[in-house]
Design an enzyme around this catalytic site. Structure first.
Site, mmCIF file in Angstrom:
data_model
loop_
_atom_site.group_PDB
_atom_site.id
_atom_site.type_symbol
_atom_site.label_atom_id
_atom_site.label_comp_id
_atom_site.label_asym_id
_atom_site.label_seq_id
_atom_site.Cartn_x
_atom_site.Cartn_y
_atom_site.Cartn_z
ATOM 1 N N PHE A 214 0.939 -1.567 0.152
ATOM 2 C CA PHE A 214 -0.167 -0.345 -0.149
ATOM 3 C C PHE A 214 1.066 0.854 0.134
ATOM 4 C CE2 PHE A 214 0.476 -0.316 4.891
ATOM 5 C CZ PHE A 214 1.103 0.984 4.758
ATOM 6 N N CYS B 167 9.548 1.641 3.670
ATOM 7 C CA CYS B 167 10.644 0.529 3.385
ATOM 8 C C CYS B 167 12.095 1.022 4.112
ATOM 9 C CB CYS B 167 10.552 -0.578 2.550
ATOM 10 S SG CYS B 167 10.995 0.543 1.402
#
Ligand code: NAD
Length: 499
Positions: free
Chosen positions: A149, A281
Site C-alpha cells: 500500500f 520500507c
C-alpha cells in the site's frame, strides 16, 4: 456516493459480480470507494489475456517496445497530478511526497526506454573453426507483480516497465488499500499504444494472490510487502517452479557519530523517520547514537523539532505529516507505543493524543520518540511502520555496527559522520543492501538496483536497474557453424573441445 473500482483486463475496465471491500480516505475516515476483490476465475481470465498477448509482444522489436514507453512517459507527465491526488486520497501521504514517489517511479520508465541497449546480449566470433557463439536474452512469458500500500505508483513502476520492455506480459495485483494509481497507469499504457492483454490489473487479496501463485502459466513473480508474506510468496512460488523475487520489511538504523554535523543529521532524521508517517520500507526507525553526549544532543534536538511537527490532511501543503493508512494500522502502531512504555523505554515525545481540526475521525498519530531503547525490546526488534523513532545508545562504532549485523532485517542503513575512514569502514562492512553516508534514505537511482539483505529480500536479484534485466529475461546461448569451402568432417566421439 461510493464509486466501484474493478480490474483492467485485456485493455478493458472490468468488474465481475464479486465481493467488495471499502477503500477509505485516511484523513476523513470516509469510505469513498468500493473495490472488487478478484475471484480465482477473474485472475485466470487476466492470466489468459496475458498469455494470449505474449507471442506477438515477444516478437515486437525492443525499439518498438521502447517507443511505447516513451509515449507512456509523456502521458505520465500529463497525468501526474491526477495520479498523485489518487495516492493522497487513499494512502494519506502529503501531495508533495506522493509527487516524490511518482517521480522516482517515472525514473524507472525512463530507464526502460533504453531497452534496445539493455537487451543487446553478447557475441563471440570464432570460438572454434568457423564457429560463432552468442547469448540472447529471452522474455519469460507471463509475469506477476504483487505490491504494497505504501507506494501505490512507484513500486508497480519498479516492476512492470522493465518486465514489459524485456518482452514479457504482466498481471499486477496492487494493494487493496490504495488501488487507484495502478488502474490509472493501466489506462495510460493502453493510450500509449500497448497492445491489449500485455498489461493487466487484478484487484484483490489473498485469494487473487494465491490464484497467481498456483497458475502454471505465470512464470515469475515480483513481490514487495511485509516479510511474512514475502517469505510465503517466495516459498510457494519457487516450489511451483517460478522465478521469484520477494522484497520484505525493514528496521533501518541510522548511526550518528560524535563528529557528525548534528543539526544536519537531525534535519535528515526528521524527514527519514517521520516523512510519509514512517510508512516507508527505507524509513529510519532506529537512531544509534555513539557516545552519551551525542545521544543527549540528538534526543533534545529531535524533541524540539517534533513539538513543531505539523500533522494534518495530505492535501494541505502546510503539513509535514499526514495520517496512517487505515484505522487498523493506526491501532497497531499505537499499541507499539503502549508496548514500548511497558518494556521500559523512555517515551520522550508522545503523539497518541493528537486531534486534527476538521478531521477528527482521521487516522492521525503525532510523531513519537523513544529514548534508551535496548535490543531486547520488541519495539526495537519488530517493524512498526509508523511515526515512532527509537534511540539506542552505544559507546563506539563497532557496537553500532554489531546491532545492525545482529538484526533480522538488512534493507537500508546510513551513517552521519565527518570522518572518511569511519564512513569507508561502515560501507565496507555493514550488513545491509543499501547504505548511505550522510544520506538518510539511500534509495538507489533507476540505473542501480534496489534490494535489501537478510530477511528484507527473498531471492537473488534486486528490483529495477541492471538486476531487472536479469530477472525478467532468461539466457539462450547459440553456437553456430557455417563451414567454409564445404569441408566435410568425419564422426567425432570425443567431447568437442575446439582444439
Ligand atoms: P503486506 O505484506 O500486507 O501486503 C503486500 C501485498 O501482499 C498486498 O498486495 C496484499 O494484498 C498481499 N497480501 C497481504 N496478505 C496476504 C496473504 N496472507 N497472502 C497473500 N497475499 C497477501 O504489506 P503492506 O502492509 O501492504 O505494505 C507494508 C510492508 O511492505 C512493510 O512491511 C514494508 O516494509 C514493506 N515494503 C517493503 C519494501 C521493500 O522494498 N523492501 C517496499 C515497500 C514496502
Amino acid at each position: 456516493m461510493t464509486s466501484l473500482l474493478g480490474h483492467y483486463i485485456d485493455g478493458q475496465a472490468l468488474s465481475d459480480n464479486e465481493r467488495t471491500v471499502g477503500v477509505s480516505n485516511p484523513a476523513s475516515a470516509a469510505v469513498e470507494k468500493k473495490l472488487a476483490m478478484a475471484s480465482a476465475a477473474t485472475v485466470a481470465r487476466a492470466v489468459a489475456a496475458a498469455e494470449a498477448a505474449f507471442p506477438a509482444w515477444r516478437r515486437t522489436p525492443p525499439l518498438k517496445r521502447a517507443r511505447i514507453m516513451f509515449n507512456f512517459l509523456q502521458l505520465l507527465q500529463q497525468h501526474a497530478e491526477e495520479i498523485v491526488a489518487a495516492i493522497t486520497a487513499e494512502h494519506g501521504k502529503l501531495l508533495d511526497d506522493a509527487m516524490g514517489e511518482f517521480t522516482r517511479g517515472v525514473e524507472v520508465v525512463e530507464y526502460a526506454c533504453g531497452a534496445p541497449q539493455l537487451l543487446k546480449g553478447e557475441h563471440s566470433k570464432n570460438v572454434g573453426p568457423d564457429i560463432d557463439s552468442w547469448s540472447e536474452l529471452h522474455p519469460l512469458g507471463v509475469v506477476a507483480g504483487i505490491t504494497p500500500f505504501n507506494f501505490p505508483a512507484m513500486v508497480p513502476m519498479w516492476m512492470f516497465p522493465m518486465a514489459l520492455v524485456c518482452g514479457n506480459t504482466f498481471v499486477l495485483k496492487p494493494s487493496e488499500k490504495a488501488p487507484s494509481a495502478a488502474l490509472l497507469l493501466a489506462q495510460l499504457l493502453t493510450r500509449a499504444g500497448l497492445p491489449d492483454g500485455v498489461f493487466n490489473v487484478v484487484n484483490g487479496d489473498k485469494e487473487a494472490v494465491d490464484a497467481l501463485l498456483h497458475d502454471k502459466r505465470v512464470k515469475a513473480v515480483s513481490f514487495v510487502g511485509s516479510t511474512p508474506i514475502a517469505e510465503y510468496i517466495y516459498s510457494t512460488g519457487s516450489a511451483g517452479g517460478k522465478r521469484v523475487q520477494a522484497l520484505g520489511g525493514a528496521k533501518n538504523h541510522a548511526v550518528v557519530m560524535p563528529d557528525a554535523d548534528l543539526d544536519n543529521a537531525v534535519n535528515a532524521l526528521m524527514g527519514a523517520a517521520y516523512g510519509s508517517c514512517g510508512e516507508r520500507c527505507m524509513a529510519i526507525s532506529v537512531v544509534v547514537c555513539v557516545g552519551a553526549g551525542t545521544a543527549d544532543t540528538v534526543v533534545e534536538k529531535l524533541r524540539r523539532r517534533l513539538q513543531a511537527l505539523k500533522v494534518g490532511a495530505g492535501t494541505d501543503s502546510g503539513n509535514d505529516m499526514g495520517p496512517l493508512v487505515t484505522r487498523a494500522h493506526l491501532d497497531k502502531v499505537k499499541s507499539y507505543v503502549d508496548l514500548g512504555i511497558a518494556e521500559g523505554a523512555a517515551l520522550v515525545v508522545d503523539g497518541r493524543d493528537i486531534s486534527v481540526a476538521g478531521y477528527e475521525d482521521g487516522f492521525f498519530l503525532g510523531g513519537c520518540l523513544f529514548d534508551r531503547v535496548t535490543p531486547a525490546m520488541r519495539i526495537y526488534r519488530e517493524e512498526i511502520f509508523g511515526p515512532v523513532l527509537c534511540v539506542v545508545r552505544v559507546e563506539n562504532q563497532e557496537q553500532a555496527m554489531a546491532l545492525i549485523h545482529d538484526h533480522e532485517y538488512g534493507n537500508g542503513t546510513c551513517i552521519f559522520t565527518r570522518d572518511g575512514e569511519a564512513a569507508r569502514y561502515f560501507t565496507d562492512n555493514v550488513e545491509a543492501g543499501m547504505v548511505g553516508v550522510n544520506v538518510p534514505l539511500p534509495v538507489p537511482v533507476a540505473c542501480h538496483s534496489f534490494g535489501g539483505w537478510k530477511r528484507s529480500l527473498f531471492g537473488d536479484l534486486h528490483a529495477y536497474g541492471p538486476d531487472s534485466v536479469r530477472f525478467y529475461t532468461r539466457r539462450k546461448t547459440v553456437t553456430q557453424r557455417w563451414p567454409s569451402g564445404g569441408v566435410r568432417e568425419g564422426v567425432q566421439f570425443s567431447f568437442p573441445s575446439h582444439s
